[in-house]
Design a protein around this motif. Structure first.
Motif, PDB file in Angstrom:
ATOM      1  N   LEU A 140     -50.935   4.800  37.157  1.00 10.18           N
ATOM      2  CA  LEU A 140     -50.548   4.316  36.008  1.00 10.18           C
ATOM      3  C   LEU A 140     -51.837   4.941  34.984  1.00 10.18           C
ATOM      4  CD1 LEU A 140     -49.681   0.561  36.434  1.00 10.18           C
ATOM      5  CD2 LEU A 140     -48.361   2.367  35.532  1.00 10.18           C
ATOM      6  N   GLN A 141     -53.128   4.956  35.565  1.00  9.72           N
ATOM      7  CA  GLN A 141     -53.990   5.510  34.776  1.00  9.72           C
ATOM      8  C   GLN A 141     -53.920   7.188  34.292  1.00  9.72           C
ATOM      9  OE1 GLN A 141     -55.951   3.916  32.693  1.00  9.72           O
ATOM     10  NE2 GLN A 141     -56.971   2.262  33.917  1.00  9.72           N
ATOM     11  N   GLU A 142     -53.317   7.555  35.331  1.00 10.24           N
ATOM     12  CA  GLU A 142     -53.176   9.105  35.311  1.00 10.24           C
ATOM     13  C   GLU A 142     -52.057   9.161  34.327  1.00 10.24           C
ATOM     14  OE1 GLU A 142     -51.768  13.240  37.677  1.00 10.24           O
ATOM     15  OE2 GLU A 142     -52.090  11.133  38.778  1.00 10.24           O
ATOM     16  N   VAL A 143     -50.968   8.640  34.328  1.00  9.78           N
ATOM     17  CA  VAL A 143     -49.806   8.744  33.407  1.00  9.78           C
ATOM     18  C   VAL A 143     -49.999   8.400  32.174  1.00  9.78           C
ATOM     19  CG1 VAL A 143     -47.537   8.007  33.164  1.00  9.78           C
ATOM     20  CG2 VAL A 143     -48.197   8.327  35.433  1.00  9.78           C
ATOM     21  N   GLY A 145     -53.121   8.204  30.568  1.00 10.86           N
ATOM     22  CA  GLY A 145     -54.079   9.420  30.116  1.00 10.86           C
ATOM     23  C   GLY A 145     -53.130  10.410  29.505  1.00 10.86           C
ATOM     24  N   ASP A 146     -52.275  10.817  30.519  1.00 15.19           N
ATOM     25  CA  ASP A 146     -51.627  12.180  30.153  1.00 15.19           C
ATOM     26  C   ASP A 146     -50.778  11.813  28.691  1.00 15.19           C
ATOM     27  OD1 ASP A 146     -52.466  13.579  32.315  1.00 15.19           O
ATOM     28  OD2 ASP A 146     -50.729  13.244  33.290  1.00 15.19           O
ATOM     29  N   TYR A 147     -50.262  10.684  28.786  1.00 18.29           N
ATOM     30  CA  TYR A 147     -49.330  10.301  27.464  1.00 18.29           C
ATOM     31  C   TYR A 147     -50.386  10.178  26.101  1.00 18.29           C
ATOM     32  CZ  TYR A 147     -46.818   7.173  24.353  1.00 18.29           C
ATOM     33  OH  TYR A 147     -46.183   6.444  23.182  1.00 18.29           O
ATOM     34  N   ILE A 148     -51.314   9.478  26.380  1.00 14.75           N
ATOM     35  CA  ILE A 148     -52.382   9.493  25.196  1.00 14.75           C
ATOM     36  C   ILE A 148     -52.743  10.829  24.821  1.00 14.75           C
ATOM     37  CG2 ILE A 148     -54.852   8.662  24.388  1.00 14.75           C
ATOM     38  CD1 ILE A 148     -54.103   6.032  25.988  1.00 14.75           C
ATOM     39  N   GLY A 149     -53.285  11.784  25.671  1.00 13.26           N
ATOM     40  CA  GLY A 149     -53.624  13.148  25.598  1.00 13.26           C
ATOM     41  C   GLY A 149     -52.457  13.759  24.853  1.00 13.26           C
ATOM     42  N   TYR A 150     -51.285  13.830  25.151  1.00 15.34           N
ATOM     43  CA  TYR A 150     -50.199  14.495  24.805  1.00 15.34           C
ATOM     44  C   TYR A 150     -49.778  13.947  23.197  1.00 15.34           C
ATOM     45  CZ  TYR A 150     -49.249  17.721  28.957  1.00 15.34           C
ATOM     46  OH  TYR A 150     -49.218  18.378  29.597  1.00 15.34           O
ATOM     47  N   VAL A 168     -42.033  12.254  27.664  1.00 17.75           N
ATOM     48  CA  VAL A 168     -41.700  12.298  29.153  1.00 17.75           C
ATOM     49  C   VAL A 168     -42.846  11.373  29.576  1.00 17.75           C
ATOM     50  CG1 VAL A 168     -41.949  13.501  31.161  1.00 17.75           C
ATOM     51  CG2 VAL A 168     -40.697  14.687  29.528  1.00 17.75           C
ATOM     52  N   LYS A 169     -43.933  11.541  29.225  1.00 25.77           N
ATOM     53  CA  LYS A 169     -44.954  10.656  29.778  1.00 25.77           C
ATOM     54  C   LYS A 169     -45.006   9.280  29.496  1.00 25.77           C
ATOM     55  CE  LYS A 169     -47.080  13.919  31.889  1.00 25.77           C
ATOM     56  NZ  LYS A 169     -46.842  14.183  33.431  1.00 25.77           N
ATOM     57  N   GLY A 170     -44.549   9.115  27.968  1.00 22.96           N
ATOM     58  CA  GLY A 170     -44.306   7.818  27.761  1.00 22.96           C
ATOM     59  C   GLY A 170     -43.109   6.985  28.541  1.00 22.96           C
ATOM     60  N   ARG A 171     -42.051   7.891  28.588  1.00 19.69           N
ATOM     61  CA  ARG A 171     -40.820   7.163  29.387  1.00 19.69           C
ATOM     62  C   ARG A 171     -41.352   6.943  30.737  1.00 19.69           C
ATOM     63  NH1 ARG A 171     -37.717  11.400  28.719  1.00 19.69           N
ATOM     64  NH2 ARG A 171     -36.666  10.934  26.827  1.00 19.69           N
TER      65      ARG A 171
END
Length: 401
Positions: A140-143, A145-150, A168-171
């Protein structure tokens, strides 16, 4: 008193024979007996009743030494006809405990919980829960983190790919939180849904421009190409306005407050959700939802036609549900090291098969929304729309689900 351990089976009437040597040692025959139910040990303790306790319902062994176990106790401990019961004498009386009623990890007989046919003690459950919670947290932290970054990149650059990846990461993040059973009114969902809509408005326009430019390049006539070029230009202008709105509003949604909600969730809520997650049951529930979406599509297509707006919407819902299952099985394979990767791959086919249909459906809708601002004749627009409708109808009629 020496401990004696023997086994007897539950009969069709829910009775268990107390071995004769134990009966004789404890002088149980013809004595009024009290039963104490110990959920902690998944056991029943049988002992001589106190004569003055008139309110207590007592049991008596029959002439064959059989003791009737109340139905509600058999249900609670999942004792069924033919199950073996371990019987041993204790200082206070006789302990009846289901065979195998010990922790599958440490073999403790205390604080037991039965999970899908096996026992775990609460201590091992807590240890296991901590381990699974850590795995879930890593994913979850990886997803997240990617979501916030993108999302930050989408605001700063409004690049097509950054916006796409943020969505995509948010979904994916939302799907995982749903799977864990997070309440739908949770603050995280509120912000994720808000951000998804804002990113979606920009993403939809990006896809539209990309698709119509490709069609313009392959157009069979200059008039057809002109329609697509005009449509692309109108939507580009709308995109610029949406870009400004996104830059202004997305940072109000995915921000330090979102991070606070996220950190609080990881510390205070995630461990409990992981500990109480019944993985097979939850996957089954997701599968059932997918089947319901398929049934809705079949019913709608039969009543209104495969190419009807209602059927195309129902088909899109099937595709979205397949996407959720693809994400779920994919992450389950990572977290639980199981063979779920094959299921994830199987659901990806729905995205490939029905993605083009949804793109044409959106293309036609946005073309209709933009036609009043296009600097081409209405006849040219209608010709292109009719061709798109024929393509869409042909694709829809070919759907096999």
């Amino acid at each position: 008193m020496a401990e004696k351990v023997q086994t007897r089976q539950v009969d069709a009437m829910g009775r268990v024979v107390i071995p004769k040597d134990i009966r004789d040692d404890l002088t149980l025959p013809e004595q009024p007996l009290a039963l104490q139910y110990e959920a902690n040990r998944q056991a029943v303790l049988v002992f001589k009743a106190v004569e003055t306790d008139e309110e207590e319902e007592h049991k008596v062994l029959d002439e064959q030494g059989r003791l009737l176990i109340p139905a509600e106790v058999r249900r609670q401990f999942d004792w069924n006809q033919g199950d073996k019961i371990e019987i041993q004498s204790e200082q206070k009386g006789v302990l009846l405990q289901g065979e195998g009623a010990h922790c599958a990890v440490c073999e403790s007989r205390e604080s037991l919980v039965k999970i899908r046919g096996r026992f775990l003690c609460r201590s091992c459950m807590e240890d296991a829960g901590a381990a699974w919670s850590e795995r879930w947290q890593d994913v979850l932290q990886e997803v997240a983190g990617d979501y916030i970054g993108y999302s930050e990149k989408a605001v700063s650059s409004a690049d097509m790919e950054e916006i796409h990846q943020a969505r995509v990461k948010g979904r994916r993040l939302r799907t995982l939180l749903e799977f864990l059973g997070l309440d739908e009114d949770h603050k995280l969902f509120e912000r994720l849904d808000d951000a998804h809509k804002r990113l979606g408005r920009l993403r939809e326009r990006d896809v539209f421009v990309e698709v119509v430019e490709e069609r313009a390049a392959k157009a069979e006539s200059g008039e057809e190409a002109a329609v697509f070029h005009e449509a692309a230009e109108v939507v580009r202008q709308k995109r610029e306005k949406e870009k400004e709105k996104l830059a202004k509003n997305l940072p109000k949604v995915i921000n330090a407050k979102f991070q606070q909600h996220w950190d609080r969730f990881c510390v205070s809520e995630l461990p409990h959700l992981v500990r109480t997650l019944d993985l097979p049951k939850r996957l089954e529930e997701f599968e059932e939802t997918f089947q319901e979406k398929k049934e809705t599509y079949h019913k709608t297509a039969a009543e209104k036609g495969k190419a009807s707006k209602a059927a195309l919407k129902a088909l899109h819902d099937v595709r979205i549900e397949a996407k959720r299952l693809r994400y779920t099985y994919g992450y389950a394979a990572v977290i639980y090291s199981t063979g779920y990767a094959a299921e994830s791959k199987a659901y990806k086919k729905y995205q490939r098969r029905f993605g083009d249909i949804n793109d044409k459906r959106d293309l036609l809708k946005k073309l209709e929304d933009s036609e009043k601002k296009m600097d081409v004749s209405q006849e040219q627009i209608e010709n292109v729309k009719e061709r798109l409708k024929r393509e869409l109808e042909s694709d829809a009629e070919a759907v096999e689900l």
